[in-house]
Design a protein around this motif. Structure first.
Motif, short mmCIF file in Angstrom:
data_model
loop_
_atom_site.label_atom_id
_atom_site.label_comp_id
_atom_site.label_asym_id
_atom_site.label_seq_id
_atom_site.Cartn_x
_atom_site.Cartn_y
_atom_site.Cartn_z
N VAL A 201 85.56 30.00 59.64
CA VAL A 201 84.97 31.33 59.47
C VAL A 201 84.68 31.97 60.81
CG1 VAL A 201 82.96 32.59 58.61
CG2 VAL A 201 83.97 30.77 57.22
N GLU A 202 84.05 31.22 61.71
CA GLU A 202 83.66 31.76 63.01
C GLU A 202 84.87 32.15 63.84
OE1 GLU A 202 79.43 29.33 63.46
OE2 GLU A 202 81.22 28.62 64.51
N LEU A 203 85.92 31.35 63.79
CA LEU A 203 87.12 31.67 64.57
C LEU A 203 87.84 32.90 64.02
CD1 LEU A 203 88.42 28.05 65.18
CD2 LEU A 203 87.51 29.61 66.90
N LEU A 204 87.85 33.04 62.69
CA LEU A 204 88.47 34.22 62.09
C LEU A 204 87.64 35.46 62.37
CD1 LEU A 204 89.75 32.96 58.62
CD2 LEU A 204 91.14 33.87 60.48
N GLU A 205 86.33 35.27 62.45
CA GLU A 205 85.43 36.40 62.70
C GLU A 205 85.18 36.60 64.19
OE1 GLU A 205 85.08 38.43 60.46
OE2 GLU A 205 83.59 37.91 58.95
N THR A 206 86.08 36.07 65.01
CA THR A 206 86.05 36.21 66.48
C THR A 206 84.71 35.80 67.09
OG1 THR A 206 85.39 38.55 66.38
CG2 THR A 206 87.76 38.06 66.44
N GLY A 207 84.28 34.60 66.70
CA GLY A 207 83.11 34.01 67.36
C GLY A 207 81.77 34.31 66.73
N GLN A 208 81.74 35.10 65.67
CA GLN A 208 80.47 35.40 65.02
C GLN A 208 79.95 34.16 64.28
OE1 GLN A 208 78.76 38.38 65.25
NE2 GLN A 208 80.33 38.84 66.77
N ALA A 209 78.64 34.02 64.21
CA ALA A 209 78.05 32.88 63.51
C ALA A 209 78.40 32.94 62.03
CB ALA A 209 76.54 32.88 63.70
N GLY A 210 78.56 31.77 61.43
CA GLY A 210 78.92 31.71 60.02
C GLY A 210 77.75 31.86 59.07
N SER A 211 76.53 32.00 59.61
CA SER A 211 75.35 32.04 58.75
C SER A 211 75.38 33.21 57.76
CB SER A 211 74.07 32.10 59.60
OG SER A 211 74.10 33.22 60.46
N GLU A 212 75.85 34.37 58.20
CA GLU A 212 75.90 35.53 57.30
C GLU A 212 76.91 35.31 56.19
OE1 GLU A 212 74.02 38.34 57.09
OE2 GLU A 212 72.79 37.19 58.50
N PHE A 213 78.02 34.65 56.50
CA PHE A 213 79.03 34.34 55.50
C PHE A 213 78.43 33.49 54.38
CE2 PHE A 213 82.27 31.44 53.83
CZ PHE A 213 83.28 32.32 53.46
N TRP A 214 77.73 32.42 54.78
CA TRP A 214 77.15 31.51 53.78
C TRP A 214 75.99 32.15 53.05
CZ3 TRP A 214 80.40 28.19 52.34
CH2 TRP A 214 81.28 27.59 53.25
N LYS A 215 75.28 33.06 53.70
CA LYS A 215 74.19 33.79 53.03
C LYS A 215 74.76 34.62 51.88
CE LYS A 215 70.45 37.09 53.97
NZ LYS A 215 69.80 37.92 55.02
N THR A 216 75.91 35.24 52.13
CA THR A 216 76.56 36.03 51.09
C THR A 216 77.03 35.14 49.95
OG1 THR A 216 77.29 37.68 52.70
CG2 THR A 216 78.45 37.62 50.58
N VAL A 217 77.62 33.99 50.29
CA VAL A 217 78.10 33.06 49.28
C VAL A 217 76.95 32.60 48.38
CG1 VAL A 217 79.03 30.73 48.92
CG2 VAL A 217 80.09 32.26 50.60
N LYS A 218 75.83 32.25 49.00
CA LYS A 218 74.67 31.78 48.23
C LYS A 218 74.11 32.89 47.34
CE LYS A 218 73.24 28.09 51.36
NZ LYS A 218 72.17 27.56 52.24
N SER A 219 74.17 34.11 47.82
CA SER A 219 73.70 35.23 47.02
C SER A 219 74.57 35.41 45.78
CB SER A 219 73.71 36.51 47.85
OG SER A 219 73.35 37.62 47.06
N LEU A 220 75.89 35.34 45.97
CA LEU A 220 76.81 35.46 44.84
C LEU A 220 76.69 34.28 43.89
CD1 LEU A 220 79.93 36.78 46.77
CD2 LEU A 220 78.57 38.06 45.11
N ARG A 221 76.33 33.13 44.45
CA ARG A 221 76.18 31.91 43.64
C ARG A 221 74.99 32.02 42.69
NH1 ARG A 221 75.00 26.20 46.53
NH2 ARG A 221 72.96 27.20 46.71
N GLY A 222 74.01 32.82 43.06
CA GLY A 222 72.86 33.02 42.20
C GLY A 222 71.57 32.47 42.76
#
Length: 214
Positions: free
Chosen positions: A24-45
């Motif tokens: 995730v971080e490499l695709l997002e050009t070095g951005q932390a993956g924390s926001e990605f997983w925050k979104t996943v957890k939100s969608l998870r419920g």
């Protein structure tokens, strides 16, 4: 005589890193993956008020789809070639992991193991990406890797627009199934269904011979 199956988790067990977060971080050009997983957890419920009948959705389909959308926008196929060239250099195993796995395997060369023709095999069951993890571990040491996987298609027939389709999503239930695949030996024979009845004496590795480390 049945086999001994040593089954390893990957992230946090064989490596101190989270391999999927690194993708995730490499695709997002070095951005932390924390926001990605925050979104996943939100969608998870996770933000819903827990009730006894409330069951969280499975992580894997959510993050695999979300990651595939990021990769599609950047025209990157989530395949072994991409993982090998761009992700593998950024992930390190714990010190001496390969030598330790080999040392365990060498136990089968001892007189006690040879007397009963008992062999040791390493497996990986992970919620990470199978095609990436297979590049990080020596092929001669791992019997089989169970993990999340994509197939790449050309969107609209255009090969310059590779789309990564999730075709295997690993969750807790699939991890349990993977253990049965190992025990019954169906992982290496597509004609052997994991649902078939197999007596203990005919198991590839009865559960008493399965060691899970994670």
């Amino acid at each position: 005589m049945p086999n001994i199956a040593i089954v390893w988790d990957f992230d946090g067990t064989l490596t101190p890193q989270d391999s999927t977060t690194k993708v995730v971080e490499l695709l997002e050009t070095g951005q932390a993956g924390s926001e990605f997983w925050k979104t996943v957890k939100s969608l998870r419920g996770d933000q819903k008020k827990p009730k006894w009948e409330h069951v969280l959705a499975s992580d894997a389909p959510i993050w695999m789809y979300a990651l595939s959308r990021i990769a599609f926008a950047k025209r990157v196929p989530l395949n072994a070639e991409f993982f090998g060239n761009f992700v593998k250099p950024h992930i390190a195993l714990y010190d001496r992991v390969p030598s330790f796995l080999r040392k365990l395997r060498l136990l089968q060369e001892t007189a006690a193991f040879q007397a009963v023709e008992l062999q040791i095999h390493h497996f990986v069951i992970t919620a990470g990406l199978k095609d990436l993890i297979e590049l990080l571990l020596p092929k001669d040491l791992i019997k089989w890797t169970f993990g999340c996987r994509y197939e790449i298609v050309a969107a609209g027939g255009d090969k310059t627009r590779p789309e990564s389709i999730p075709v295997f999503c690993m969750d807790e239930t699939m991890k349990t199934r993977s253990l049965f695949e190992i025990s019954k030996g169906s992982f290496e024979d597509r004609d052997k269904s994991v649902n078939r009845r197999v007596t203990i004496d005919n198991r590839w590795a009865p559960f008493s011979n399965v060691i899970y480390i994670g």
